[in-house]
Design an enzyme around this catalytic site. Structure first.
Site, PDB file in Angstrom:
ATOM      1  N   HIS A 199      -8.949   6.912  -3.411  1.00  0.00           N
ATOM      2  CA  HIS A 199      -8.456   5.619  -3.890  1.00  0.00           C
ATOM      3  C   HIS A 199      -9.398   4.509  -3.438  1.00  0.00           C
ATOM      4  O   HIS A 199      -9.663   4.359  -2.241  1.00  0.00           O
ATOM      5  CB  HIS A 199      -7.056   5.333  -3.344  1.00  0.00           C
ATOM      6  CG  HIS A 199      -5.994   6.202  -3.941  1.00  0.00           C
ATOM      7  ND1 HIS A 199      -4.651   5.978  -3.735  1.00  0.00           N
ATOM      8  CD2 HIS A 199      -6.071   7.283  -4.750  1.00  0.00           C
ATOM      9  CE1 HIS A 199      -3.940   6.894  -4.389  1.00  0.00           C
ATOM     10  NE2 HIS A 199      -4.789   7.697  -5.007  1.00  0.00           N
ATOM     11  N   LYS A 249      -1.377   4.550   9.594  1.00  0.00           N
ATOM     12  CA  LYS A 249      -2.298   4.672  10.720  1.00  0.00           C
ATOM     13  C   LYS A 249      -1.983   5.820  11.679  1.00  0.00           C
ATOM     14  O   LYS A 249      -2.815   6.157  12.526  1.00  0.00           O
ATOM     15  CB  LYS A 249      -2.303   3.355  11.532  1.00  0.00           C
ATOM     16  CG  LYS A 249      -2.873   2.181  10.775  1.00  0.00           C
ATOM     17  CD  LYS A 249      -4.285   2.451  10.346  1.00  0.00           C
ATOM     18  CE  LYS A 249      -4.777   1.463   9.322  1.00  0.00           C
ATOM     19  NZ  LYS A 249      -5.850   2.011   8.487  1.00  0.00           N
ATOM     20  N   PRO A 262       4.987   3.513   9.469  1.00  0.00           N
ATOM     21  CA  PRO A 262       4.099   4.117   8.478  1.00  0.00           C
ATOM     22  C   PRO A 262       3.530   3.146   7.460  1.00  0.00           C
ATOM     23  O   PRO A 262       2.705   3.537   6.635  1.00  0.00           O
ATOM     24  CB  PRO A 262       5.006   5.154   7.804  1.00  0.00           C
ATOM     25  CG  PRO A 262       6.391   4.634   7.992  1.00  0.00           C
ATOM     26  CD  PRO A 262       6.390   3.947   9.315  1.00  0.00           C
ATOM     27  N   TYR A 274      -7.141  -1.438   6.430  1.00  0.00           N
ATOM     28  CA  TYR A 274      -6.500  -0.366   5.674  1.00  0.00           C
ATOM     29  C   TYR A 274      -7.420   0.860   5.565  1.00  0.00           C
ATOM     30  O   TYR A 274      -6.970   2.003   5.738  1.00  0.00           O
ATOM     31  CB  TYR A 274      -6.089  -0.843   4.291  1.00  0.00           C
ATOM     32  CG  TYR A 274      -5.097   0.067   3.611  1.00  0.00           C
ATOM     33  CD1 TYR A 274      -3.734  -0.061   3.869  1.00  0.00           C
ATOM     34  CD2 TYR A 274      -5.510   1.061   2.725  1.00  0.00           C
ATOM     35  CE1 TYR A 274      -2.806   0.777   3.262  1.00  0.00           C
ATOM     36  CE2 TYR A 274      -4.594   1.904   2.118  1.00  0.00           C
ATOM     37  CZ  TYR A 274      -3.247   1.749   2.394  1.00  0.00           C
ATOM     38  OH  TYR A 274      -2.332   2.598   1.801  1.00  0.00           O
ATOM     39  N   TYR A 315       2.584  -1.232  -2.688  1.00  0.00           N
ATOM     40  CA  TYR A 315       3.472  -1.779  -1.666  1.00  0.00           C
ATOM     41  C   TYR A 315       4.176  -2.981  -2.282  1.00  0.00           C
ATOM     42  O   TYR A 315       3.519  -3.907  -2.771  1.00  0.00           O
ATOM     43  CB  TYR A 315       2.685  -2.224  -0.436  1.00  0.00           C
ATOM     44  CG  TYR A 315       2.046  -1.095   0.343  1.00  0.00           C
ATOM     45  CD1 TYR A 315       2.641  -0.605   1.498  1.00  0.00           C
ATOM     46  CD2 TYR A 315       0.838  -0.530  -0.075  1.00  0.00           C
ATOM     47  CE1 TYR A 315       2.058   0.419   2.225  1.00  0.00           C
ATOM     48  CE2 TYR A 315       0.247   0.497   0.646  1.00  0.00           C
ATOM     49  CZ  TYR A 315       0.860   0.970   1.795  1.00  0.00           C
ATOM     50  OH  TYR A 315       0.281   1.989   2.501  1.00  0.00           O
TER      51      TYR A 315
END
Length: 388
Positions: free
Chosen positions: A72, A296, A292, A383, A200
């Site tokens: 991604h 990480k 979550p 990220y 998200y």
């Protein structure tokens, strides 16, 4: 039995450490309380940072990851009825890869078995001894017989509830914790993902996450109260709730189907300091837990055991600098990941009993985040994973 390193815990952290030590010529045994099938049956997330995928490839366990992992280059943020894409690769030159934690563990187990290395499953009554001396040892029971492992070092990779951290004297340990006032209801389904990249979503009804395991298997989450019960949620109720929290184009495109797994998980941040006690080293969830939201947990375990394997290689090469600095080195990266996970969780979730100030500041920050290249870059850098 005599080995250089006794690894307590046969999940991804313990098996990765075993593989790293094997590549460094260091003899180790892995002790796991559960059966191999049980370990591989645990459903876990799997968003791997660039550094994690690079390391797995470097040590020879990345072939299936390279074939089957979903790379991604971006991630979606949904809020105020709209969808926005953060260009991870464009902002950082790095990607993340979706590849289940269970699959990482399977690949590491296969590599260890293929090399004829020692793993003891269903090791009961594991007990750590004398790790404050130069001659630590570990005892365990298997099939009714007690065994003893003499070693130079013990690596505690046995998770939050494991024996390793519990063996440390209470006055030698300082812990920090933040418990969040909500949880996640998760559903796994044999349906195509609603998006090629993770989404998200921040919504007045609560947070939602659209993720996947493959092109045909999806993983979805909705924020729920801590006193909620899985049994209260039918599949139809879950899909309706998820759909209500997504931008219209994704709500319409959502493919639903029977759940094949449904679970409820609380969220917390937790750090134990230090991460070294004499000849005992904590790694992964044994030392820290993150919500979550920022993906990480597994990646922090990877960086921990990478630091530890290098420190041990340095020790056997004649230098104690690595083991002496292990805790401080790990904790610098841990706390940055804890901060990011806390920030991202606080930004995306609805908090109970909010006066209205919280949602207003969330909306302002989200608007700034997607319209400022500097802010988008900061999110993207964290990220995809800070350097280790």
């Amino acid at each position: 039995m005599r080995v250089q390193v006794a690894i307590v815990g046969g999940g991804p952290a313990g098996h990765l450490l075993g593989q790293l030590l094997y590549k460094a010529g260091i003899d180790a045994v892995v002790l796991e309380q559960r059966s191999q099938d049980y370990v591989l049956g645990r459903i876990r997330a799997g968003v791997l940072e660039q550094g994690t995928t690079d390391l797995l490839t470097e040590i020879g366990v990345g072939a299936r990851l390279q074939r089957e992992g979903l790379v991604h280059g971006g991630v979606g943020l949904g809020f105020a009825g709209s969808h926005h894409r953060i260009d991870l690769h464009g902002l950082t030159g790095k990607n993340v890869t979706v590849y289940g934690q269970t699959e990482v563990t399977r690949d590491l187990m296969d590599a260890r078995s293929g090399a004829g290395l020692g793993t003891v499953y269903e090791a009961e009554n594991v007990t750590l001894h004398d790790f404050d001396t130069a001659h630590p040892r570990v005892t365990y029971t298997k099939d009714g017989t007690t065994f003893e492992v003499h070693c130079d070092f013990i690596a505690g990779c046995d998770g939050y509830h494991g024996v390793s951290r519990a063996s440390v004297p209470a006055d030698a340990l300082r812990t920090y914790e933040r418990v969040y006032p909500f949880g996640w209801l998760g559903v796994l389904s044999e349906t195509p993902p609603v998006s090629e990249e993770l989404i998200y979503a921040n919504h007045e009804r609560g947070f939602a996450l659209c993720s996947m395991r493959s092109h045909t298997r999806s993983r979805y989450y909705v924020q729920c109260s801590l006193d909620d019960k899985v049994e209260k949620w039918s599949d139809d109720a879950f899909w309706d709730e998820l759909r209500s929290r997504l931008a219209p184009e994704f709500a319409e495109a959502l493919v639903t189907g029977p759940s094949i797994e449904k679970s409820m998980a609380p969220l917390r941040s937790f750090v134990a300091e230090p991460m070294r006690f004499g000849r005992l080293f904590l790694a992964g969830d044994a030392a820290h837990i993150v919500p979550p939201t920022g993906a990480k947990g597994l990646n922090l375990a990877v960086s921990d055991v990478r630091y530890l394997s290098r420190a041990l290689a340095e020790f056997y090469g004649g230098s104690e600098a690595g083991i002496n600095n292990y805790s401080d080195t790990c904790l610098r990266r841990v706390w940055k990941a804890v901060r990011f996970s806390w920030w991202f969780t606080s930004l995306m979730h609805k908090f109970p009993d909010d006066s209205g100030f919280g949602p207003k500041t969330q909306a302002a920050e989200l608007d700034y985040l997607v319209h400022s290249q500097a802010a988008s870059t900061a999110l993207a850098e964290n990220y995809v994973g800070l350097p280790f």
